[in-house]
Scaffold this motif. Sequence first.
Motif, PDB file in Angstrom:
ATOM      1  N   VAL A 103       0.840  -1.193   0.000  1.00 22.56           N
ATOM      2  CA  VAL A 103       0.000   0.000   0.000  1.00 22.56           C
ATOM      3  C   VAL A 103       0.885   1.257   0.000  1.00 22.56           C
ATOM      4  O   VAL A 103       0.438   2.343  -0.334  1.00 22.56           O
ATOM      5  CB  VAL A 103      -0.979  -0.042   1.207  1.00 22.56           C
ATOM      6  N   LYS A 104       2.170   1.057   0.368  1.00 18.23           N
ATOM      7  CA  LYS A 104       3.098   2.194   0.408  1.00 18.23           C
ATOM      8  C   LYS A 104       3.833   2.391  -0.910  1.00 18.23           C
ATOM      9  O   LYS A 104       4.581   3.342  -1.087  1.00 18.23           O
ATOM     10  CB  LYS A 104       4.099   1.989   1.542  1.00 18.23           C
TER      11      LYS A 104
ATOM     12  N   LEU B 136       2.630   2.293  -4.650  1.00 12.32           N
ATOM     13  CA  LEU B 136       1.496   2.093  -5.545  1.00 12.32           C
ATOM     14  C   LEU B 136       1.925   1.940  -7.000  1.00 12.32           C
ATOM     15  O   LEU B 136       2.898   2.545  -7.430  1.00 12.32           O
ATOM     16  CB  LEU B 136       0.538   3.289  -5.432  1.00 12.32           C
TER      17      LEU B 136
ATOM     18  N   ASN C 254      -1.134   6.059  -9.024  1.00 12.89           N
ATOM     19  CA  ASN C 254      -1.461   7.088  -8.026  1.00 12.89           C
ATOM     20  C   ASN C 254      -2.096   8.248  -8.780  1.00 12.89           C
ATOM     21  O   ASN C 254      -1.398   9.106  -9.299  1.00 12.89           O
ATOM     22  CB  ASN C 254      -0.181   7.491  -7.283  1.00 12.89           C
TER      23      ASN C 254
ATOM     24  N   SER D  71      -3.994  11.607  -9.618  1.00 10.90           N
ATOM     25  CA  SER D  71      -4.094  12.908  -8.955  1.00 10.90           C
ATOM     26  C   SER D  71      -5.219  13.774  -9.507  1.00 10.90           C
ATOM     27  O   SER D  71      -5.484  14.846  -8.983  1.00 10.90           O
ATOM     28  CB  SER D  71      -2.756  13.648  -9.065  1.00 10.90           C
TER      29      SER D  71
HETATM   30  C1  LIG Z   1       0.431   9.756  -4.345  1.00 12.28           C
HETATM   31  O1  LIG Z   1       0.692  11.023  -4.902  1.00 12.28           O
HETATM   32  C2  LIG Z   1       0.527  12.083  -3.954  1.00 12.28           C
HETATM   33  C3  LIG Z   1       0.737  13.383  -4.707  1.00 12.28           C
HETATM   34  O2  LIG Z   1      -0.209  13.522  -5.704  1.00 12.28           O
HETATM   35  C4  LIG Z   1       1.532  11.950  -2.829  1.00 12.28           C
HETATM   36  O3  LIG Z   1       1.315  12.944  -1.854  1.00 12.28           O
HETATM   37  C5  LIG Z   1       1.339  10.595  -2.176  1.00 12.28           C
HETATM   38  O4  LIG Z   1       2.358  10.374  -1.217  1.00 12.28           O
HETATM   39  C6  LIG Z   1       1.413   9.463  -3.215  1.00 12.28           C
HETATM   40  N1  LIG Z   1       1.078   8.242  -2.510  1.00 12.28           N
HETATM   41  C7  LIG Z   1       1.834   7.142  -2.579  1.00 12.28           C
HETATM   42  C8  LIG Z   1       1.426   6.007  -1.705  1.00 12.28           C
HETATM   43  O5  LIG Z   1       2.788   7.041  -3.314  1.00 12.28           O
END
Ligand SMILES: *[C@@H]1O[C@H](CO)[C@@H](O)[C@H](O)[C@H]1NC(C)=O
Length: 347
Positions: free
Chosen positions: A129-130, A132, A135, A137
């Motif tokens: 889950v850490k 991905l 992701n 936006s």
């Molecule tokens: C997904 O992208 C956002 C920025 O859009 C970032 O803040 C976040 O950490 C990212 N999440 C992961 C789990 O990579």
Amino acid sequence: MLSQRIAFVIIFFVHIAYVEAATSNSLSDCQAVVSSFRTTINYTASNITATTGVNVTCSQSGMVCPGQTINGVCVWKRKLSVVCRNASGIIKIRIQTNGLPPRCAAVPMGTFAELNVDFEVNFNPSVSVKSLNQNFSSISTLSQAICTLTSVSTVPTASGFVNYGTTTLNTATGVSVDGVMIFSPDSANNIDPFYPPAGGTAESVDACLAHCQAAGIYHYHIGTGCQVSLPTGNVSSCASVTACRSSVANYSISSFSSYQTKTIIGVAKDGHLIYGPYLSAGTRVTSGFDACNGMFHDSNGNYAYFATSTYPYLVGCFGPANYPSFGPNCTTNGPSSYTMSSYANAL
Ligand SMILES: *[C@@H]1O[C@H](CO)[C@@H](O)[C@H](O)[C@H]1NC(C)=O
Ligand SMILES: *[C@@H]1O[C@H](CO)[C@@H](O)[C@H](O)[C@H]1NC(C)=O
Ligand SMILES: *[C@@H]1O[C@H](CO)[C@@H](O)[C@H](O)[C@H]1NC(C)=O
Ligand SMILES: *[C@@H]1O[C@H](CO)[C@@H](O)[C@H](O)[C@H]1NC(C)=O
Ligand SMILES: *[C@@H]1O[C@H](CO)[C@@H](O)[C@H](O)[C@H]1NC(C)=O
Ligand SMILES: *[C@@H]1O[C@H](CO)[C@@H](O)[C@H](O)[C@H]1NC(C)=O
Ligand SMILES: *[C@@H]1O[C@H](CO)[C@@H](O)[C@H](O)[C@H]1NC(C)=O
Ligand SMILES: *[C@@H]1O[C@H](CO)[C@@H](O)[C@H](O)[C@H]1NC(C)=O
């Protein structure tokens, strides 16, 4: 001495935590999944289409016959092999199918073809889950990915996907336990085939919620009890069944009424499992999934896709993905929100 003892205790607990969080991807885990498939042979064929297969007969009229019609009865052969192997410690699953169903299908026009699908992928690879794979936006990036039919042509490198077959798999997301292809949730117009946005046209399917595309590939976009249990006799069109006509999405869920427990319905091209609509006895999956329709569904960190009554229904993209506060623009039947499962939260 004390610090050594504390270090030992810490290592001990870290080890326990690690063992508990191990993904279920041993050879025997893979073989248990194989037993869910309606296989016709138990070895990897050099050419699945050239195997003998198992006869399926259908006396339905008005159907395109993908085999031979003998005295008004259509006979075809289904061919399906699913084999696991240990490749230097990485368990791989190889799936070969000619794509023909083990039951009647209402394909009223066009072609209905025998396929040569053959691919191998790492079985249920560990994902986090850490970290991905997707992701999203914005509505725009999410829609471009989930709503584009061919976006599933790319499988994450970590899955080790290798295509050995001759059938193009660009729009496929996986194979169902009945040997029928599972496709992207999109129509050729890159919209939800069942609940399209304004201006779009819904597509028709049979009462097993499948249909053929232009090249004759019979496929699902949504889960159905037909994947795990053979309907007897003829399979009509969805339109001729009142409950199906009024809501394909709800009909899809209700078709699993005898399978209200965690039930494997297929394997995705990324090696993750696809389950029916239930997480455990009587508990249906209506939340806890990400933008791909995937979910961390147990305390071992296993990630799988589930059949849902909301778009993308099965596999929207190869996850894990994030849980955006917006949805894709190509459906009128998206989920009201994406939320992490309790398991994802604890990982
Ligand atoms: C997904 O992208 C956002 C920025 O859009 C970032 O803040 C976040 O950490 C990212 N999440 C992961 C789990 O990579
Ligand atoms: C494969 O199937 C054959 C006959 O159907 C059976 O005799 C054999 O034991 C099976 N092999 C394995 C490895 O399951
Ligand atoms: C596989 O077998 C089928 C049927 O016998 C044949 O038509 C096809 O050419 C074969 N494909 C390959 C790649 O050998
Ligand atoms: C399967 O169907 C074919 C006709 O297409 C027939 O010749 C053959 O005997 C059938 N096989 C079995 C095992 O019933
Ligand atoms: C299936 O349909 C055919 C004609 O399409 C009909 O003759 C046959 O009786 C039907 N079978 C069942 C079980 O309804
Ligand atoms: C898989 O292969 C690895 C290395 O080749 C070996 O260490 C391991 O014991 C094997 N696992 C099983 C379940 O056979
Ligand atoms: C959805 O968004 C994508 C990306 O912004 C855009 O290309 C597409 O035309 C939009 N589709 C609909 C149906 O609004
Ligand atoms: C499915 O049924 C539920 C409850 O009966 C209803 O609220 C929902 O709108 C239906 N969904 C669709 C897509 O028809």
